[in-house]
Design a protein around this motif. Structure first.
Motif, PDB file in Angstrom:
ATOM      1  N   GLN A 230      -9.892   7.063   1.116  1.00 43.25           N
ATOM      2  CA  GLN A 230      -9.583   6.783   2.078  1.00 43.25           C
ATOM      3  C   GLN A 230      -8.027   8.051   2.520  1.00 43.25           C
ATOM      4  O   GLN A 230      -8.475   8.372   3.827  1.00 43.25           O
ATOM      5  CB  GLN A 230      -7.739   5.601   2.101  1.00 43.25           C
ATOM      6  CG  GLN A 230      -9.327   3.821   1.417  1.00 43.25           C
ATOM      7  CD  GLN A 230      -7.772   3.651   0.860  1.00 43.25           C
ATOM      8  OE1 GLN A 230      -6.536   3.932   1.159  1.00 43.25           O
ATOM      9  NE2 GLN A 230      -8.208   2.118   1.384  1.00 43.25           N
TER      10      GLN A 230
ATOM     11  N   ASN B   4     -15.046 -11.165  -0.326  1.00 41.70           N
ATOM     12  CA  ASN B   4     -14.170 -10.159  -0.704  1.00 41.70           C
ATOM     13  C   ASN B   4     -14.350 -11.404  -2.087  1.00 41.70           C
ATOM     14  O   ASN B   4     -13.048 -11.856  -1.941  1.00 41.70           O
ATOM     15  CB  ASN B   4     -12.858 -10.082  -0.080  1.00 41.70           C
ATOM     16  CG  ASN B   4     -11.864  -9.307  -0.941  1.00 41.70           C
ATOM     17  OD1 ASN B   4     -12.574  -8.664  -1.956  1.00 41.70           O
ATOM     18  ND2 ASN B   4     -10.714  -9.084  -0.451  1.00 41.70           N
TER      19      ASN B   4
ATOM     20  N   ILE C 187       0.495  -1.000   0.175  1.00 43.73           N
ATOM     21  CA  ILE C 187       0.381   0.230   0.301  1.00 43.73           C
ATOM     22  C   ILE C 187       1.059   1.079   0.017  1.00 43.73           C
ATOM     23  O   ILE C 187       1.656   1.561   1.011  1.00 43.73           O
ATOM     24  CB  ILE C 187      -1.045  -0.029   1.301  1.00 43.73           C
ATOM     25  CG1 ILE C 187      -1.628  -1.435   1.289  1.00 43.73           C
ATOM     26  CG2 ILE C 187      -1.804   1.132   1.176  1.00 43.73           C
ATOM     27  CD1 ILE C 187      -3.221  -1.642   1.608  1.00 43.73           C
TER      28      ILE C 187
ATOM     29  N   GLU D 195      -0.080   4.229  -1.689  1.00 49.27           N
ATOM     30  CA  GLU D 195      -0.700   5.674  -1.459  1.00 49.27           C
ATOM     31  C   GLU D 195      -1.842   5.289  -1.303  1.00 49.27           C
ATOM     32  O   GLU D 195      -2.712   3.949  -1.705  1.00 49.27           O
ATOM     33  CB  GLU D 195      -0.842   6.055  -3.259  1.00 49.27           C
ATOM     34  CG  GLU D 195      -0.198   7.535  -2.713  1.00 49.27           C
ATOM     35  CD  GLU D 195      -0.614   7.924  -4.758  1.00 49.27           C
ATOM     36  OE1 GLU D 195      -0.763   9.026  -4.992  1.00 49.27           O
ATOM     37  OE2 GLU D 195      -0.089   6.955  -5.379  1.00 49.27           O
ATOM     38  N   LEU D 196      -2.545   6.004  -0.676  1.00 50.57           N
ATOM     39  CA  LEU D 196      -3.635   5.782   0.056  1.00 50.57           C
ATOM     40  C   LEU D 196      -4.857   5.969  -1.165  1.00 50.57           C
ATOM     41  O   LEU D 196      -4.404   6.532  -1.975  1.00 50.57           O
ATOM     42  CB  LEU D 196      -4.669   7.024   1.095  1.00 50.57           C
ATOM     43  CG  LEU D 196      -3.720   6.291   2.612  1.00 50.57           C
ATOM     44  CD1 LEU D 196      -4.092   7.717   4.005  1.00 50.57           C
ATOM     45  CD2 LEU D 196      -3.744   5.027   3.409  1.00 50.57           C
ATOM     46  N   TYR D 197      -6.200   4.972  -1.748  1.00 51.79           N
ATOM     47  CA  TYR D 197      -6.662   5.109  -2.476  1.00 51.79           C
ATOM     48  C   TYR D 197      -7.915   6.904  -1.973  1.00 51.79           C
ATOM     49  O   TYR D 197      -7.400   7.432  -1.017  1.00 51.79           O
ATOM     50  CB  TYR D 197      -7.691   4.289  -2.262  1.00 51.79           C
ATOM     51  CG  TYR D 197      -7.193   2.752  -2.921  1.00 51.79           C
ATOM     52  CD1 TYR D 197      -6.164   2.980  -3.934  1.00 51.79           C
ATOM     53  CD2 TYR D 197      -8.284   2.257  -2.725  1.00 51.79           C
ATOM     54  CE1 TYR D 197      -5.844   1.743  -4.333  1.00 51.79           C
ATOM     55  CE2 TYR D 197      -7.471   0.709  -3.136  1.00 51.79           C
ATOM     56  CZ  TYR D 197      -7.180   0.378  -3.795  1.00 51.79           C
ATOM     57  OH  TYR D 197      -6.420  -0.425  -4.617  1.00 51.79           O
TER      58      TYR D 197
ATOM     59  N   THR E 107     -18.094  -0.911  -3.905  1.00 51.36           N
ATOM     60  CA  THR E 107     -17.721  -2.372  -3.329  1.00 51.36           C
ATOM     61  C   THR E 107     -16.157  -2.399  -3.826  1.00 51.36           C
ATOM     62  O   THR E 107     -16.330  -1.639  -4.517  1.00 51.36           O
ATOM     63  CB  THR E 107     -18.305  -3.466  -3.630  1.00 51.36           C
ATOM     64  OG1 THR E 107     -19.808  -3.368  -4.070  1.00 51.36           O
ATOM     65  CG2 THR E 107     -17.527  -4.724  -3.393  1.00 51.36           C
ATOM     66  N   ALA E 108     -15.347  -2.937  -2.985  1.00 41.98           N
ATOM     67  CA  ALA E 108     -14.406  -2.913  -3.293  1.00 41.98           C
ATOM     68  C   ALA E 108     -12.655  -1.647  -3.481  1.00 41.98           C
ATOM     69  O   ALA E 108     -11.668  -1.928  -3.598  1.00 41.98           O
ATOM     70  CB  ALA E 108     -14.046  -3.662  -4.722  1.00 41.98           C
ATOM     71  N   SER E 109     -13.641  -0.330  -2.788  1.00 37.65           N
ATOM     72  CA  SER E 109     -12.499   0.771  -2.825  1.00 37.65           C
ATOM     73  C   SER E 109     -11.756   0.599  -1.735  1.00 37.65           C
ATOM     74  O   SER E 109     -11.186   1.593  -1.407  1.00 37.65           O
ATOM     75  CB  SER E 109     -13.213   1.610  -3.326  1.00 37.65           C
ATOM     76  OG  SER E 109     -14.606   1.848  -2.511  1.00 37.65           O
ATOM     77  N   GLY E 110     -11.952  -0.385  -1.087  1.00 40.88           N
ATOM     78  CA  GLY E 110     -10.504  -0.018   0.539  1.00 40.88           C
ATOM     79  C   GLY E 110     -11.151   0.156   1.501  1.00 40.88           C
ATOM     80  O   GLY E 110     -10.211   1.366   2.201  1.00 40.88           O
ATOM     81  N   LYS E 111     -12.997  -0.188   1.972  1.00 42.29           N
ATOM     82  CA  LYS E 111     -13.143   0.432   3.361  1.00 42.29           C
ATOM     83  C   LYS E 111     -12.682  -0.249   4.306  1.00 42.29           C
ATOM     84  O   LYS E 111     -12.753   0.154   5.458  1.00 42.29           O
ATOM     85  CB  LYS E 111     -14.644   0.173   2.834  1.00 42.29           C
ATOM     86  CG  LYS E 111     -15.522   0.424   1.885  1.00 42.29           C
ATOM     87  CD  LYS E 111     -17.105   0.580   2.350  1.00 42.29           C
ATOM     88  CE  LYS E 111     -17.618  -0.808   1.138  1.00 42.29           C
ATOM     89  NZ  LYS E 111     -17.378  -0.760   0.124  1.00 42.29           N
ATOM     90  N   THR E 112     -11.586  -1.641   4.343  1.00 39.46           N
ATOM     91  CA  THR E 112     -11.630  -2.267   5.394  1.00 39.46           C
ATOM     92  C   THR E 112     -10.153  -1.179   5.934  1.00 39.46           C
ATOM     93  O   THR E 112     -10.482  -1.472   7.549  1.00 39.46           O
ATOM     94  CB  THR E 112     -10.809  -3.906   4.984  1.00 39.46           C
ATOM     95  OG1 THR E 112     -11.900  -4.519   4.146  1.00 39.46           O
ATOM     96  CG2 THR E 112     -10.757  -4.512   5.899  1.00 39.46           C
TER      97      THR E 112
HETATM   98  P1  ADP Z   1     -14.012  -3.383   0.622  1.00 41.26           P
HETATM   99  O1  ADP Z   1     -13.857  -3.329   1.840  1.00 41.26           O
HETATM  100  O2  ADP Z   1     -14.186  -1.736   0.262  1.00 41.26           O
HETATM  101  O3  ADP Z   1     -15.289  -4.045  -0.267  1.00 41.26           O
HETATM  102  P2  ADP Z   1     -11.634  -3.696   0.578  1.00 41.26           P
HETATM  103  O4  ADP Z   1     -11.633  -3.193   1.902  1.00 41.26           O
HETATM  104  O5  ADP Z   1     -11.594  -5.509   0.580  1.00 41.26           O
HETATM  105  O6  ADP Z   1     -12.673  -3.464  -0.393  1.00 41.26           O
HETATM  106  O7  ADP Z   1     -10.385  -3.365  -0.537  1.00 41.26           O
HETATM  107  C1  ADP Z   1     -10.153  -4.673  -1.622  1.00 41.26           C
HETATM  108  C2  ADP Z   1      -8.453  -4.388  -1.662  1.00 41.26           C
HETATM  109  O8  ADP Z   1      -7.944  -3.407  -2.087  1.00 41.26           O
HETATM  110  C3  ADP Z   1      -8.056  -5.325  -1.247  1.00 41.26           C
HETATM  111  O9  ADP Z   1      -7.274  -6.457  -1.681  1.00 41.26           O
HETATM  112  C4  ADP Z   1      -7.546  -4.436  -0.182  1.00 41.26           C
HETATM  113  O10 ADP Z   1      -6.210  -5.460   0.181  1.00 41.26           O
HETATM  114  C5  ADP Z   1      -6.957  -3.161  -1.598  1.00 41.26           C
HETATM  115  N1  ADP Z   1      -6.191  -1.774  -0.955  1.00 41.26           N
HETATM  116  C6  ADP Z   1      -6.850  -1.693   0.058  1.00 41.26           C
HETATM  117  N2  ADP Z   1      -6.714  -0.058  -0.696  1.00 41.26           N
HETATM  118  C7  ADP Z   1      -5.292  -0.311  -0.745  1.00 41.26           C
HETATM  119  C8  ADP Z   1      -4.198   0.912  -1.957  1.00 41.26           C
HETATM  120  N3  ADP Z   1      -4.313   1.846  -0.433  1.00 41.26           N
HETATM  121  N4  ADP Z   1      -3.261   1.051  -2.389  1.00 41.26           N
HETATM  122  C9  ADP Z   1      -3.155  -0.760  -2.745  1.00 41.26           C
HETATM  123  N5  ADP Z   1      -4.403  -1.286  -2.354  1.00 41.26           N
HETATM  124  C10 ADP Z   1      -5.515  -1.121  -1.567  1.00 41.26           C
END
Ligand code: ADP
Length: 779
Positions: free
Chosen positions: A28, A346, A21, A23-25, A48-53
């Motif tokens: 984020q 995921n 990681i 850079e932050l998305y 979805t899949a944009s890095g909520k975790t």
């Molecule tokens: P969401 O919960 O929004 O559906 P996730 O949190 O599961 O999405 O993130 C999807 C993927 O993106 C994961 O595999 C995670 O490791 C990756 N990810 C999250 N933030 C970044 C970042 N800043 N740079 C690169 N990869 C990232």
């Protein structure tokens, strides 16, 4: 970049960099700018899949650094363990993680030692009811998939739980993660949070409709592909994706459709496998067969061998994770899934096909279009960052009109607004009682003040509907009062002892009232009500569900005597108790299929003396049918407790092995609750209830209870041991080892473990000769 985030504990930014990681998305970064890591509350409404975790992790780690614990609330139990293993990577930096699942009644004191706690909203609610002491130590709560407050069944619990946590703990940082919804700003108002809203995705998403000779995308481009039935369309898309090295997720609307789609698509995937993939897949198939010997296992294994799989809530948890992992590893090429997979697991894939956009809905009374929000979440699974150039989501149309409708209804459409469902009575009933019982509110004013912290209040105030909440609250208070769950003394409200028990047991008060009535009516001999004459069923109808005469004989009447020649029974039978708990609102009952109505009506008269409480008249259509659905459910539970094979049960009731387990767990919980209620009210049935519960727990008849309770034995082995003359734990310690080994089909390791578990002095099976079970077992 990660090194410049304020408030993080040391070592974390380096770890992030190591994880790739750099850079932050953008969403984020926006959340961090809004104060995510310095204690500000945030609602993040992003695709979805944009890095909520990671948003959640940054908030939790920095909150713990400031002092205190973090709580992560998941919408599904299956997600709790997934999140826990994700968060465990922080353990090497000194952050401990605990997951709280399991029974609703404990206060989970051990969790006090953990920094990050993962739990479902139901679990958190029950921890609040049991006054878990560590709740006061929380400095951050994260609510995953917060748009689910809109869910009729489970939403109110999440809503009330968040409101309570925030009342107990006024400075609590609240981070809510949401799919893109129509009214995210309202959610942010409710939680006093800053809104981070974005359409940004890490990978481009194209959405289209397949009709005619092409997929027609939203950007005007086309991909030529032959048309046909939905099956043909799906095959063509799967095939095309595979020739490009990509995988496909197919969303369908029922379990049966998931299984048949997987079978069909396996015909496509098998043509694209390499030799080494084929051999890995065959190992995977073996692992799947090892999970259970139910037919679903074998069906799944057979498609997995060919590179395809199905995924639905009827699968065992082990099956689900095997399938998800292999799909992520790109070994499986296609998953045909019901929408459970869209909610949180995921599993990105190159293409997503939405084959069915309508689903049967009992309450709606027909096929109901899926919500825009759901369709968008499914589409969001398309595109694997780092692997695919872009993701594509495709809906299927049979006509030009349908294609236009799909564009209008879903592709161009904004997702719906989230709407609180708290005012629905079952939800308020449960939560009002809990709020009074746990001392959160001691007067009606206090109660309304607390309810003012909910999304419902935010939304009704905004809509000028003031007073509605007070009305429903009044009617709920009246219900709780009449059923003696609360006492009113002037203005003050308090829970009765039974009200406390109900709240602690996590029962819907209406379930508790039903159970108490049933047990009381038994006590009062109400079940001796005159037996109605038995109507003769039309010829042959009985055959529909019970195909042989022995099926019909397979009942507990063998143990309790014949119901026909008795008017009273001296203790509730298992079927009576299973029916009692199956008709409460806490049990999802089995549907009646065509033919079931007459089958279960017949069974209802046949076993009438066993029911606790008055059987409704056949003329009360709705109530009678509900009674029969409960009877079908009860009969499944009875079959399980009579050692009927899992396969036989899945056939007979049209359910999956996961459903049997689900029903059994719910029944176990409700019977445990019934046992306590019987104890608190000093009703005599509690021993019968406990036995019925034990038999459900192990799925065995009475005589096997002792054996089946030993770790490593289970219902089938217990039966084989019993038939070989090893009838108890004492026998296990004393019997000839060869006999035990024979009953366990020569499995030495298993035998040794079992003997160890019962404390046999020398459990070794080395040099023991297996003694074949005698003819007794063959009878
Ligand atoms: P969401 O919960 O929004 O559906 P996730 O949190 O599961 O999405 O993130 C999807 C993927 O993106 C994961 O595999 C995670 O490791 C990756 N990810 C999250 N933030 C970044 C970042 N800043 N740079 C690169 N990869 C990232």
């Amino acid at each position: 970049n990660p090194a410049s985030i304020p408030g993080l504990p040391s070592g974390i930014s380096e770890q992030l960099a190591d994880d790739g990681i750099e850079e932050l998305y953008p969403p984020q970064a926006e959340a961090v700018d809004a104060g995510l890591t310095t204690g500000e509350s945030i609602v993040a409404s992003v695709p979805t899949a944009s890095g909520k975790t990671l948003i959640a992790e940054l908030a939790m780690l920095s909150a713990i650094e400031r002092g205190g614990k973090a709580l992560y609330i998941v919408p599904l139990r299956a997600l709790a363990s997934e999140k826990k293993s994700e968060f465990e990577k922080w353990e090497k930096h000194g952050f401990s993680v605990g997951v709280s699942t399991g029974s609703y009644e404990s206060s989970g004191e051990w969790l006090a030692t953990r920094d990050i706690i993962v739990a479902t909203s139901e679990k958190v609610d029950s921890l609040l009811r049991n006054n878990a002491p560590w709740i006061a130590d929380l400095s951050c709560v994260v609510a995953d998939e917060v748009h689910l407050v809109d869910d009729r069944h489970r939403g109110p619990t999440l809503e009330v739980t968040l409101a309570k946590l925030r009342t107990v703990n006024p400075g609590l940082q609240t981070v809510a993660l949401s799919a893109t919804v129509g009214n995210a700003s309202e959610v942010a108002d409710w939680l006093d949070a800053t809104l981070v809203q974005s359409d940004w995705r890490p990978i481009e998403l194209r959405t289209g409709v397949h009709y005619g000779s092409a997929i027609n995308f939203d950007d005007g481009s086309q991909t030529a592909l032959p048309t046909g039935s939905h099956d043909r369309q799906t095959e063509a898309i799967v095939d095309d994706t595979l020739s490009d090295g990509g995988s496909t997720l197919v969303f369908v609307n029922s379990r049966r459709n998931a299984e048949s789609a997987a079978k069909r698509q396996a015909g496509v995937t098998k043509r694209h496998l390499t030799d080494s993939e084929r051999s890995s897949l065959s190992e995977l198939a073996d692992a799947i067969r090892d999970v259970s010997d139910a037919e679903t296992s074998d069906t799944l294994a057979r498609v997995v061998e060919k590179g395809a799989a199905f995924h639905h809530a009827g699968l065992a948890a082990e099956h689900r994770s095997i399938v998800e992992d292999a799909f992520r590893d790109r070994l499986l090429k296609v998953i045909a899934a019901t929408p459970t997979l869209a909610a949180g697991v995921n599993t990105p894939s190159r293409r997503v096909i939405i084959r069915d956009w309508r689903r049967y809905d009992g309450e709606y009374g027909g096929m109901k279009p899926l919500a825009v929000l759901e369709i968008h979440q499914m589409c969001g699974r398309a595109g694997r960052p780092g692997l695919d150039p872009y993701g594509e989501a495709v809906l299927l149309a049979k006509s030009a009109d349908e294609m236009d409708e799909l564009f209008e209804r879903y592709i161009w459409a904004e997702p719906e607004a989230v709407q609180s469902k708290l005012a629905a009575e079952p939800a308020l009933r449960t939560h009002v009682l809990a709020t009074i019982a746990s001392g959160f509110a001691t007067t009606k004013e206090g109660l309304l003040e607390f309810l003012d912290g909910t999304l419902y209040a935010t939304q009704t105030d905004a809509g000028g509907e003031f007073g509605r909440l007070e009305q429903v609250t009044d009617s709920v208070l009246a219900y709780l009062d009449v059923n003696e769950f609360i006492e009113r003394d002037g203005d003050s409200l308090s829970a009765t002892p039974i009200g406390h028990t109900v709240s602690r047991l996590y029962l819907d008060p209406m379930s508790a009232a039903e159970i108490i009535d049933g047990l009381r009516s038994f006590e009062e001999g109400a079940t001796t009500a005159v037996r109605r004459s038995k109507p003769t069923p039309p010829d042959g109808e009985l055959e529909t569900a019970f195909s042989t005469a022995s099926d019909l004989r397979e009942t507990d009447q063998q143990e309790t005597g014949n119901a026909d020649d008795q008017e009273t029974i001296d203790r509730p039978t298992p079927l009576g108790l299973y029916h009692l708990v199956s008709r409460t609102p806490d049990m999802y009952q089995l549907y009646l299929k065509s033919g079931d109505k007459s089958t279960y009506t017949e069974l209802c008269y046949e076993r009438e003396s066993e029911f606790l409480g008055q059987v409704p008249s056949e003329f009360e259509d709705v109530r009678f049918e509900e009674w029969l659905s409960a009877l079908k459910t009860a009969r499944l539970l009875e079959d399980w407790a009579l050692e009927v094979d899992e396969d036989r049960i899945t056939d007979r009731y049209g359910v999956g092995p996961g459903d049997i387990r689900g029903k059994v767990e719910t029944a176990q919980w409700l019977l445990g609750a019934a046992e306590e209620l019987a104890g608190t009210l000093e009703l005599g049935s509690n021993i019968a209830v406990r036995e019925a519960k034990k038999r459900i727990e192990y799925g065995v008849r009475d005589e096997l209870l002792d054996l089946a309770g030993v770790r490593g034995i289970g219902r089938k082995r217990a039966r084989r041991l019993y038939e070989a003359g090893v009838e108890s734990r004492t026998d296990l310690r004393d019997a000839e080892k060869g006999v035990i080994l024979g009953a366990l089909r020569g499995r030495r390791k298993t035998a040794e473990t079992i003997l160890e578990n019962v404390g046999r002095e020398n459990p070794s099976m080395a040099d023991v000769r297996e003694i074949e079970p005698s003819v007794r077992s063959a009878v």
